[in-house]
Design a protein around this motif. Structure first.
Motif, PDB file in Angstrom:
ATOM      1  N   ASP A 115       7.143  -3.115   5.317  1.00 41.37           N
ATOM      2  CA  ASP A 115       6.300  -3.524   6.304  1.00 41.37           C
ATOM      3  C   ASP A 115       4.643  -3.695   5.972  1.00 41.37           C
ATOM      4  O   ASP A 115       3.852  -2.876   5.911  1.00 41.37           O
ATOM      5  CB  ASP A 115       6.058  -2.423   7.592  1.00 41.37           C
ATOM      6  N   ARG A 116       4.728  -4.760   5.116  1.00 43.15           N
ATOM      7  CA  ARG A 116       3.422  -5.178   4.243  1.00 43.15           C
ATOM      8  C   ARG A 116       2.070  -5.263   5.504  1.00 43.15           C
ATOM      9  O   ARG A 116       1.077  -4.712   5.338  1.00 43.15           O
ATOM     10  CB  ARG A 116       3.469  -6.465   3.773  1.00 43.15           C
ATOM     11  N   ALA A 117       2.246  -5.588   6.708  1.00 40.66           N
ATOM     12  CA  ALA A 117       1.381  -5.874   7.849  1.00 40.66           C
ATOM     13  C   ALA A 117       0.953  -4.550   8.076  1.00 40.66           C
ATOM     14  O   ALA A 117      -0.212  -4.472   8.300  1.00 40.66           O
ATOM     15  CB  ALA A 117       2.081  -6.545   8.995  1.00 40.66           C
ATOM     16  N   LYS A 118       1.649  -3.399   8.236  1.00 45.22           N
ATOM     17  CA  LYS A 118       1.351  -1.983   8.828  1.00 45.22           C
ATOM     18  C   LYS A 118       0.235  -1.644   7.545  1.00 45.22           C
ATOM     19  O   LYS A 118      -0.752  -0.788   7.935  1.00 45.22           O
ATOM     20  CB  LYS A 118       2.532  -1.377   9.176  1.00 45.22           C
ATOM     21  N   VAL A 119       0.830  -1.571   6.364  1.00 41.85           N
ATOM     22  CA  VAL A 119       0.141  -1.043   5.063  1.00 41.85           C
ATOM     23  C   VAL A 119      -1.315  -1.916   4.811  1.00 41.85           C
ATOM     24  O   VAL A 119      -2.035  -1.220   4.573  1.00 41.85           O
ATOM     25  CB  VAL A 119       1.016  -1.142   4.011  1.00 41.85           C
ATOM     26  N   LEU A 161      -4.360  -2.756   0.380  1.00 40.54           N
ATOM     27  CA  LEU A 161      -3.609  -1.569  -0.491  1.00 40.54           C
ATOM     28  C   LEU A 161      -2.588  -2.056  -1.060  1.00 40.54           C
ATOM     29  O   LEU A 161      -2.401  -1.767  -2.349  1.00 40.54           O
ATOM     30  CB  LEU A 161      -3.362  -0.573   0.748  1.00 40.54           C
ATOM     31  N   CYS A 162      -1.848  -2.948  -0.640  1.00 38.37           N
ATOM     32  CA  CYS A 162      -0.650  -3.456  -1.472  1.00 38.37           C
ATOM     33  C   CYS A 162      -1.268  -4.242  -2.897  1.00 38.37           C
ATOM     34  O   CYS A 162      -0.811  -3.987  -3.895  1.00 38.37           O
ATOM     35  CB  CYS A 162       0.183  -4.576  -0.631  1.00 38.37           C
ATOM     36  N   ARG A 163      -2.296  -4.917  -2.838  1.00 43.23           N
ATOM     37  CA  ARG A 163      -2.921  -5.674  -3.975  1.00 43.23           C
ATOM     38  C   ARG A 163      -3.321  -4.492  -4.993  1.00 43.23           C
ATOM     39  O   ARG A 163      -3.012  -4.757  -6.120  1.00 43.23           O
ATOM     40  CB  ARG A 163      -3.853  -6.729  -3.688  1.00 43.23           C
ATOM     41  N   ARG A 164      -3.976  -3.497  -4.338  1.00 43.10           N
ATOM     42  CA  ARG A 164      -4.451  -2.529  -5.411  1.00 43.10           C
ATOM     43  C   ARG A 164      -3.457  -1.797  -5.918  1.00 43.10           C
ATOM     44  O   ARG A 164      -3.525  -1.237  -7.241  1.00 43.10           O
ATOM     45  CB  ARG A 164      -5.255  -1.397  -4.409  1.00 43.10           C
ATOM     46  N   ALA A 165      -2.149  -1.466  -5.272  1.00 42.71           N
ATOM     47  CA  ALA A 165      -1.151  -0.898  -5.846  1.00 42.71           C
ATOM     48  C   ALA A 165      -0.535  -1.846  -7.057  1.00 42.71           C
ATOM     49  O   ALA A 165       0.017  -1.270  -8.044  1.00 42.71           O
ATOM     50  CB  ALA A 165      -0.103  -0.473  -4.810  1.00 42.71           C
ATOM     51  N   ALA A 166      -0.420  -3.285  -6.696  1.00 36.65           N
ATOM     52  CA  ALA A 166       0.040  -4.007  -7.751  1.00 36.65           C
ATOM     53  C   ALA A 166      -0.795  -3.992  -8.807  1.00 36.65           C
ATOM     54  O   ALA A 166      -0.311  -3.964 -10.154  1.00 36.65           O
ATOM     55  CB  ALA A 166       0.129  -5.572  -7.165  1.00 36.65           C
ATOM     56  N   GLU A 167      -2.087  -4.175  -8.732  1.00 36.44           N
ATOM     57  CA  GLU A 167      -3.029  -4.064  -9.629  1.00 36.44           C
ATOM     58  C   GLU A 167      -2.945  -2.694 -10.571  1.00 36.44           C
ATOM     59  O   GLU A 167      -2.991  -2.705 -11.846  1.00 36.44           O
ATOM     60  CB  GLU A 167      -4.507  -4.319  -9.269  1.00 36.44           C
ATOM     61  N   ALA A 168      -2.732  -1.552  -9.932  1.00 33.24           N
ATOM     62  CA  ALA A 168      -2.552  -0.165 -10.669  1.00 33.24           C
ATOM     63  C   ALA A 168      -1.272  -0.275 -11.364  1.00 33.24           C
ATOM     64  O   ALA A 168      -1.293   0.270 -12.368  1.00 33.24           O
ATOM     65  CB  ALA A 168      -2.841   0.883  -9.754  1.00 33.24           C
ATOM     66  N   ARG A 193       6.725   0.651  -2.121  1.00 32.58           N
ATOM     67  CA  ARG A 193       8.005   0.843  -1.117  1.00 32.58           C
ATOM     68  C   ARG A 193       7.297   0.708   0.248  1.00 32.58           C
ATOM     69  O   ARG A 193       8.150  -0.189   0.992  1.00 32.58           O
ATOM     70  CB  ARG A 193       8.584   2.221  -1.214  1.00 32.58           C
ATOM     71  N   LEU A 194       6.244   1.072   0.781  1.00 32.37           N
ATOM     72  CA  LEU A 194       5.750   0.779   2.121  1.00 32.37           C
ATOM     73  C   LEU A 194       5.603  -0.624   2.341  1.00 32.37           C
ATOM     74  O   LEU A 194       5.775  -1.272   3.232  1.00 32.37           O
ATOM     75  CB  LEU A 194       4.679   1.725   2.198  1.00 32.37           C
TER      76      LEU A 194
END
Length: 75
Positions: A45-49, A53-60, A40-41
């Motif tokens: 705002d992908r730049a802020k997160v 971390l976004c890639r790790r969440a997608a892999e998980a 959701r984050l």
């Protein structure tokens, strides 16, 4: 007194910094609510997160969806 104040300030600033590197893919696989929150984050705002971390969440999320199934061997 001055040293105690500096130590308290340093501890406070350390606590405020993001702890994203500790959120490994394996940690996220075990915590699906955190995966949803990060996704959701990332949408907001992908730049802020951060991309990592976004890639790790997608892999998980992929690991949870597909599981750790062994590959089929072709004959």
């Amino acid at each position: 007194m001055n040293k105690v104040l500096l130590l308290t300030l340093a501890a406070t600033l350390t606590a405020c910094s993001p702890s994203q590197p500790s959120e490994t893919v394996d940690f996220l696989v075990a915590n699906p609510k955190r995966i949803k929150e990060i996704q959701r984050l990332c949408k907001e705002d992908r730049a802020k997160v951060g991309d990592e971390l976004c890639r790790r969440a997608a892999e998980a999320a992929n690991r949870r969806f597909f599981g750790d199934r062994p590959e089929k061997k072709s004959k």
